[in-house]
Design a protein around this motif. Sequence first.
Motif, PDB file in Angstrom:
ATOM      1  N   ILE A   1      -4.778  -3.088   7.864  1.00 59.48           N
ATOM      2  CA  ILE A   1      -4.038  -3.908   6.905  1.00 59.48           C
ATOM      3  C   ILE A   1      -4.024  -3.141   5.594  1.00 59.48           C
ATOM      4  N   GLY A   2      -2.821  -2.893   5.063  1.00 55.63           N
ATOM      5  CA  GLY A   2      -2.667  -2.194   3.796  1.00 55.63           C
ATOM      6  C   GLY A   2      -2.205  -3.156   2.721  1.00 55.63           C
ATOM      7  N   LEU A   3      -2.828  -3.067   1.553  1.00 55.59           N
ATOM      8  CA  LEU A   3      -2.513  -3.934   0.419  1.00 55.59           C
ATOM      9  C   LEU A   3      -2.119  -3.059  -0.757  1.00 55.59           C
ATOM     10  N   LEU A   4      -0.878  -3.146  -1.170  1.00 53.79           N
ATOM     11  CA  LEU A   4      -0.403  -2.350  -2.297  1.00 53.79           C
ATOM     12  C   LEU A   4      -0.740  -3.074  -3.588  1.00 53.79           C
ATOM     13  N   ARG A   5      -1.055  -2.293  -4.607  1.00 53.82           N
ATOM     14  CA  ARG A   5      -1.395  -2.879  -5.893  1.00 53.82           C
ATOM     15  C   ARG A   5      -0.220  -2.767  -6.861  1.00 53.82           C
ATOM     16  N   ALA A   6       0.077  -3.875  -7.520  1.00 57.79           N
ATOM     17  CA  ALA A   6       1.023  -3.915  -8.645  1.00 57.79           C
ATOM     18  C   ALA A   6       2.414  -3.404  -8.291  1.00 57.79           C
TER      19      ALA A   6
ATOM     20  N   ASN B   1       2.331  -5.963   1.396  1.00 59.81           N
ATOM     21  CA  ASN B   1       1.380  -6.219   2.467  1.00 59.81           C
ATOM     22  C   ASN B   1       1.935  -5.643   3.754  1.00 59.81           C
ATOM     23  N   VAL B   2       1.096  -4.885   4.483  1.00 59.46           N
ATOM     24  CA  VAL B   2       1.560  -4.276   5.720  1.00 59.46           C
ATOM     25  C   VAL B   2       0.426  -4.243   6.737  1.00 59.46           C
ATOM     26  N   VAL B   3       0.790  -4.459   7.997  1.00 61.61           N
ATOM     27  CA  VAL B   3      -0.142  -4.319   9.107  1.00 61.61           C
ATOM     28  C   VAL B   3       0.427  -3.236  10.004  1.00 61.61           C
ATOM     29  N   VAL B   4      -0.401  -2.244  10.340  1.00 63.87           N
ATOM     30  CA  VAL B   4       0.061  -1.099  11.124  1.00 63.87           C
ATOM     31  C   VAL B   4      -0.982  -0.705  12.165  1.00 63.87           C
TER      32      VAL B   4
ATOM     33  N   TYR C   1       2.853   5.744  11.862  1.00 70.72           N
ATOM     34  CA  TYR C   1       2.217   4.483  12.201  1.00 70.72           C
ATOM     35  C   TYR C   1       3.173   3.678  13.074  1.00 70.72           C
ATOM     36  N   THR C   2       2.619   2.893  13.961  1.00 67.32           N
ATOM     37  CA  THR C   2       3.443   2.103  14.877  1.00 67.32           C
ATOM     38  C   THR C   2       3.186   0.617  14.669  1.00 67.32           C
ATOM     39  N   ASP C   3       4.010  -0.179  15.295  1.00 65.80           N
ATOM     40  CA  ASP C   3       3.932  -1.635  15.218  1.00 65.80           C
ATOM     41  C   ASP C   3       3.784  -2.083  13.766  1.00 65.80           C
ATOM     42  N   VAL C   4       4.634  -1.544  12.905  1.00 65.80           N
ATOM     43  CA  VAL C   4       4.574  -1.800  11.466  1.00 65.80           C
ATOM     44  C   VAL C   4       5.194  -3.168  11.166  1.00 65.80           C
ATOM     45  N   LYS C   5       4.409  -4.021  10.530  1.00 70.89           N
ATOM     46  CA  LYS C   5       4.875  -5.355  10.139  1.00 70.89           C
ATOM     47  C   LYS C   5       4.513  -5.586   8.687  1.00 70.89           C
ATOM     48  N   THR C   6       5.484  -6.024   7.893  1.00 69.82           N
ATOM     49  CA  THR C   6       5.208  -6.362   6.502  1.00 69.82           C
ATOM     50  C   THR C   6       5.154  -7.878   6.372  1.00 69.82           C
ATOM     51  N   TYR C   7       4.494  -8.323   5.319  1.00 69.70           N
ATOM     52  CA  TYR C   7       4.410  -9.748   5.037  1.00 69.70           C
ATOM     53  C   TYR C   7       4.808  -9.978   3.592  1.00 69.70           C
ATOM     54  N   VAL C   8       5.801 -10.785   3.371  1.00 68.72           N
ATOM     55  CA  VAL C   8       6.437 -11.056   2.084  1.00 68.72           C
ATOM     56  C   VAL C   8       6.662  -9.762   1.300  1.00 68.72           C
TER      57      VAL C   8
ATOM     58  N   LEU D   1      -4.895 -15.421   4.948  1.00 70.12           N
ATOM     59  CA  LEU D   1      -4.818 -16.006   6.290  1.00 70.12           C
ATOM     60  C   LEU D   1      -3.598 -15.518   7.060  1.00 70.12           C
ATOM     61  N   ALA D   2      -2.473 -15.377   6.372  1.00 76.19           N
ATOM     62  CA  ALA D   2      -1.257 -14.900   7.042  1.00 76.19           C
ATOM     63  C   ALA D   2      -1.443 -13.474   7.558  1.00 76.19           C
ATOM     64  N   LEU D   3      -2.061 -12.612   6.770  1.00 76.45           N
ATOM     65  CA  LEU D   3      -2.317 -11.239   7.218  1.00 76.45           C
ATOM     66  C   LEU D   3      -3.313 -11.216   8.375  1.00 76.45           C
ATOM     67  N   ASP D   4      -4.310 -12.091   8.319  1.00 75.27           N
ATOM     68  CA  ASP D   4      -5.268 -12.184   9.408  1.00 75.27           C
ATOM     69  C   ASP D   4      -4.555 -12.615  10.696  1.00 75.27           C
ATOM     70  N   ALA D   5      -3.696 -13.610  10.592  1.00 75.69           N
ATOM     71  CA  ALA D   5      -2.956 -14.081  11.771  1.00 75.69           C
ATOM     72  C   ALA D   5      -2.028 -12.997  12.311  1.00 75.69           C
TER      73      ALA D   5
END
Length: 182
Positions: free
Chosen positions: A3-8, A41-44, A30-37, A167-171
């Motif tokens: 899980i990657g969290l970008l700042r600012a 926020n990214v899950v890879v 990276y594969t299976d790349v999904k962003t959230y809002v 919670l959304a990133l965890d899910a």
Amino acid sequence: MVIGLLRAVNVGGRKLTSAQLRAAAEGLGYTDVKTYVNSGNVVVVAPHGAPATADALGAALTAEAGFDVPVVARTASAWHAVVEACPFSDEARDDPSHLVVVAWDGPVAETAGAFDPARYGNERLVWARTELYAYYPDGIGRSRLTLPVLEKAAGRGGTARNWNTVLALDALAREREAGGQG
């Protein structure tokens, strides 16, 4: 799974879209790349751990955006542990938009736990090694207990996410794991 969290990003004229974030992550292999809002926020699925992913993604996004894009990353299992360790269970259930997790770019200073938020207002803090749980009962927007104040106390850089996003990133990570990824 990372899980990657970008700042600012997407504040103060620092525009970076989810499409740019996905493209940069995919460009790194990276594969299976999904962003959230659209707030960084990214899950890879990445071939290396969280620190290397944070460094590579930060460098790629900085080159893409033309401004510094710090990235804090956690493995999915570390993020699951952050959720499980929440010391504010009542607040997480009843008032999640006023509960935040600050993910630090490394272990906080030993003196961080002695920081007293009382002079800033009614905020309550629980320091962990690489995270901070902060409850803002009167709201975050007008609080004087800002991220720069917390960074000074921590001796680290970090980025904050409200509990709903945590919670959304965890899910999202759990969905990817259940699907056979990562």
